[in-house]
Design an enzyme around this catalytic site. Structure first.
Site, short mmCIF file in Angstrom:
data_model
loop_
_atom_site.label_atom_id
_atom_site.label_comp_id
_atom_site.label_asym_id
_atom_site.label_seq_id
_atom_site.Cartn_x
_atom_site.Cartn_y
_atom_site.Cartn_z
N GLU A 52 0.84 -1.21 0.00
CA GLU A 52 0.00 0.00 0.00
C GLU A 52 0.88 1.25 0.00
O GLU A 52 2.09 1.19 0.14
CB GLU A 52 -0.91 0.03 1.24
CG GLU A 52 -2.25 -0.66 1.07
CD GLU A 52 -3.27 0.23 0.36
OE1 GLU A 52 -2.88 1.29 -0.17
OE2 GLU A 52 -4.45 -0.15 0.32
N ARG A 96 -7.21 1.68 13.29
CA ARG A 96 -5.80 2.00 13.02
C ARG A 96 -5.75 3.00 11.88
O ARG A 96 -6.71 3.17 11.12
CB ARG A 96 -5.01 0.75 12.64
CG ARG A 96 -5.44 0.12 11.33
CD ARG A 96 -4.42 -0.86 10.79
NE ARG A 96 -4.91 -1.61 9.63
CZ ARG A 96 -4.91 -1.15 8.38
NH1 ARG A 96 -4.48 0.07 8.13
NH2 ARG A 96 -5.37 -1.90 7.39
N ASN A 108 -4.74 4.34 8.26
CA ASN A 108 -4.67 3.69 6.96
C ASN A 108 -3.95 4.63 5.98
O ASN A 108 -2.84 5.06 6.24
CB ASN A 108 -6.08 3.31 6.48
CG ASN A 108 -6.08 2.28 5.38
OD1 ASN A 108 -5.28 1.35 5.41
ND2 ASN A 108 -6.98 2.41 4.42
N ASN A 140 -9.31 6.08 2.72
CA ASN A 140 -8.38 5.58 1.71
C ASN A 140 -7.83 6.71 0.85
O ASN A 140 -7.32 7.69 1.38
CB ASN A 140 -9.04 4.48 0.88
CG ASN A 140 -8.41 3.12 1.16
OD1 ASN A 140 -7.20 2.99 1.17
ND2 ASN A 140 -9.25 2.12 1.39
N ASP A 182 -9.72 2.17 -3.87
CA ASP A 182 -8.72 2.12 -2.79
C ASP A 182 -7.80 3.34 -2.89
O ASP A 182 -8.25 4.47 -2.76
CB ASP A 182 -7.96 0.79 -2.89
CG ASP A 182 -7.25 0.41 -1.62
OD1 ASP A 182 -6.88 1.30 -0.84
OD2 ASP A 182 -7.02 -0.79 -1.40
#
Length: 290
Positions: free
Chosen positions: A18, A100, A102, A148, A200
């Site tokens: 990511e 958490r 991201n 995201n 995403d």
């Protein structure tokens, strides 16, 4: 567009790659579930790895040799030379322990924007925050579920943002001088596009078009945020396409992070893919200036 070349770079096969960002001839990215930060030189194929000891959601460069990261323990500076972490903020540690950090990126003036994700998929329980250059943390968007993709246009007047389960890209009016957000509207509605996967990670090209990685969809989409139309779709041989960033010396190569599917066995899953031949360039990344 018929002369596209899709290849892989580097040797690492991440559990869940990511957050790619290109900075000073290197691609930085994270392996969230592998608890690892990676620096890849696409030209030499040289890779460096740092074990972080927790899930790490994103990384951005700073004006020094340190990096700014966000993950399980909040937002922190990371010194690659010593492996030392210095915590700066962890706003949900007590109230939302199952959340958490991201994805996240810096705006054109060097403020860091990062959002949280509800790991138990509790709708509306996560948020988007801004860490300004003085180190002050501010809540910017609440009621998020899976924060995201985020990016800004070249004129610094609009911010684009994805909360994945909504299946939408939202455009916010953006004041670069203050870092404040104004009115918002839907730029892209993926439900209307009828494409596979969920939006995403995201980046933007010099023509103002958005590039979005479709998680569970095995593709990268080019979208017009003004009309909401799909302009181009590039399919990749890996279903978990997670995020993308322009890089290379001319910012004309599109790098894509990927992850490994829970059940499918794919040869190059978790690798870094790169698309050449798009005939487009990206916008340079902004470092954290705090």
């Amino acid at each position: 567009m018929n002369d596209l070349k899709i290849s892989t770079v580097g040797t690492r096969s991440s559990k869940w790659g990511e957050g790619p960002i290109y900075w000073k001839d290197h691609l930085f990215y994270v392996d969230i579930e592998g608890h690892c930060l990676i620096c890849l030189n696409p030209e030499t194929q040289k890779e460096e790895f740092w074990e972080i000891g927790e899930r790490i959601g994103t990384v951005v460069p700073t004006q020094t040799d340190n990096l700014l990261c966000a993950g399980d323990s909040g937002i922190y500076r990371f010194d690659p030379s010593s492996n030392q972490k210095t915590n700066l903020a962890d706003p949900e540690a007590n109230k939302r322990p199952e959340n958490r950090f991201n994805d996240g990126k810096c705006d054109p003036s060097g403020r860091f924007w990062a959002g949280t994700i509800s790991t138990v998929k509790k709708v509306g329980d996560a948020n988007l925050y801004q860490l300004d250059t003085s180190g002050n943390l501010t809540l910017k968007v609440s009621g998020v579920t899976n924060s995201n993709g985020i990016c800004w246009n070249a004129s610094k007047t609009e911010m684009y943002y994805i909360d994945t389960p909504t299946q939408k890209i939202i455009t916010y009016e953006f004041d670069d001088e203050t870092g404040n957000l104004g009115d918002s509207q839907v730029a892209v509605n993926f439900a209307q596009l009828k494409v596979e996967g969920s939006p995403d990670g995201m980046t933007i090209d010099q023509e103002g078009m958005l590039w979005v990685a479709m998680c569970h969809g095995g593709s990268i989409l080019r979208l017009d945020p003004q009309s909401g139309k799909l302009l181009q779709k590039v399919e990749l041989p890996c279903i978990e396409t997670t995020a993308c960033a322009f890089g290379g010396k001319n910012l004309d190569r599109l790098f894509i992070t990927t992850g490994k599917h829970k059940t499918l066995i794919e040869e190059d899953a978790g690798k870094i893919f790169v698309i050449d031949g798009l005939g487009l360039r990206g916008i340079p990344a902004s470092p954290y200036l705090g």
